[in-house]
Scaffold this motif. Sequence first.
Motif, PDB file in Angstrom:
ATOM      1  N   UNK A  70      67.860  41.159  94.661  1.00  0.00           N
ATOM      2  CA  UNK A  70      66.562  41.301  94.006  1.00  0.00           C
ATOM      3  C   UNK A  70      66.282  40.095  93.121  1.00  0.00           C
ATOM      4  N   UNK A  71      65.043  39.665  93.106  1.00  0.00           N
ATOM      5  CA  UNK A  71      64.638  38.620  92.158  1.00  0.00           C
ATOM      6  C   UNK A  71      64.577  39.216  90.760  1.00  0.00           C
ATOM      7  N   UNK A  72      64.688  38.352  89.751  1.00  0.00           N
ATOM      8  CA  UNK A  72      64.622  38.826  88.369  1.00  0.00           C
ATOM      9  C   UNK A  72      63.284  39.510  88.087  1.00  0.00           C
ATOM     10  N   UNK A  73      62.202  38.976  88.655  1.00  0.00           N
ATOM     11  CA  UNK A  73      60.885  39.569  88.436  1.00  0.00           C
ATOM     12  C   UNK A  73      60.824  40.994  88.980  1.00  0.00           C
ATOM     13  N   UNK A  74      61.471  41.234  90.126  1.00  0.00           N
ATOM     14  CA  UNK A  74      61.500  42.582  90.698  1.00  0.00           C
ATOM     15  C   UNK A  74      62.399  43.494  89.869  1.00  0.00           C
ATOM     16  N   UNK A  75      63.542  42.977  89.415  1.00  0.00           N
ATOM     17  CA  UNK A  75      64.468  43.773  88.602  1.00  0.00           C
ATOM     18  C   UNK A  75      63.835  44.154  87.269  1.00  0.00           C
ATOM     19  N   UNK A  76      62.893  43.358  86.795  1.00  0.00           N
ATOM     20  CA  UNK A  76      62.265  43.608  85.505  1.00  0.00           C
ATOM     21  C   UNK A  76      61.278  44.776  85.542  1.00  0.00           C
ATOM     22  N   UNK A  77      60.827  45.184  86.722  1.00  0.00           N
ATOM     23  CA  UNK A  77      59.881  46.307  86.790  1.00  0.00           C
ATOM     24  C   UNK A  77      60.574  47.641  87.072  1.00  0.00           C
ATOM     25  N   UNK A  78      61.925  47.613  87.201  1.00  0.00           N
ATOM     26  CA  UNK A  78      62.688  48.832  87.484  1.00  0.00           C
ATOM     27  C   UNK A  78      63.301  49.332  86.173  1.00  0.00           C
ATOM     28  N   UNK A  79      62.773  50.415  85.641  1.00  0.00           N
ATOM     29  CA  UNK A  79      63.290  50.999  84.396  1.00  0.00           C
ATOM     30  C   UNK A  79      64.473  51.899  84.719  1.00  0.00           C
ATOM     31  N   UNK A  80      65.570  51.738  83.958  1.00  0.00           N
ATOM     32  CA  UNK A  80      66.796  52.490  84.220  1.00  0.00           C
ATOM     33  C   UNK A  80      67.333  53.115  82.941  1.00  0.00           C
ATOM     34  N   UNK A  81      68.296  54.024  83.138  1.00  0.00           N
ATOM     35  CA  UNK A  81      69.022  54.613  82.002  1.00  0.00           C
ATOM     36  C   UNK A  81      70.496  54.514  82.254  1.00  0.00           C
TER      37      UNK A  81
END
Length: 73
Positions: free
Chosen positions: A62-73
């Motif tokens: 995953x690109x950083x931009x894509x990883x930045x829109x995935x909220x996790x816990x």
Amino acid sequence: MKTLKDVPVGATARVVQLKGEGAVKRRIMDMGITKGAEIFIRKVAPLGDPVEVTVRGYELSLRKADADIICVE
């Protein structure tokens, strides 16, 4: 809220929400990253982009931009 980009290498996170809209969100969901999915961070490239993860039994970059829109816990 914490995003996938903030998770350290070797850790596992659970998807809470996808912040993206339209085609970007649809593409991420088509890759198997949906609410409740567990994602394991395998490694990060030397310059931080892309991030290699394991989700639903397969490896994905995953690109950083894509990883930045995935909220996790």
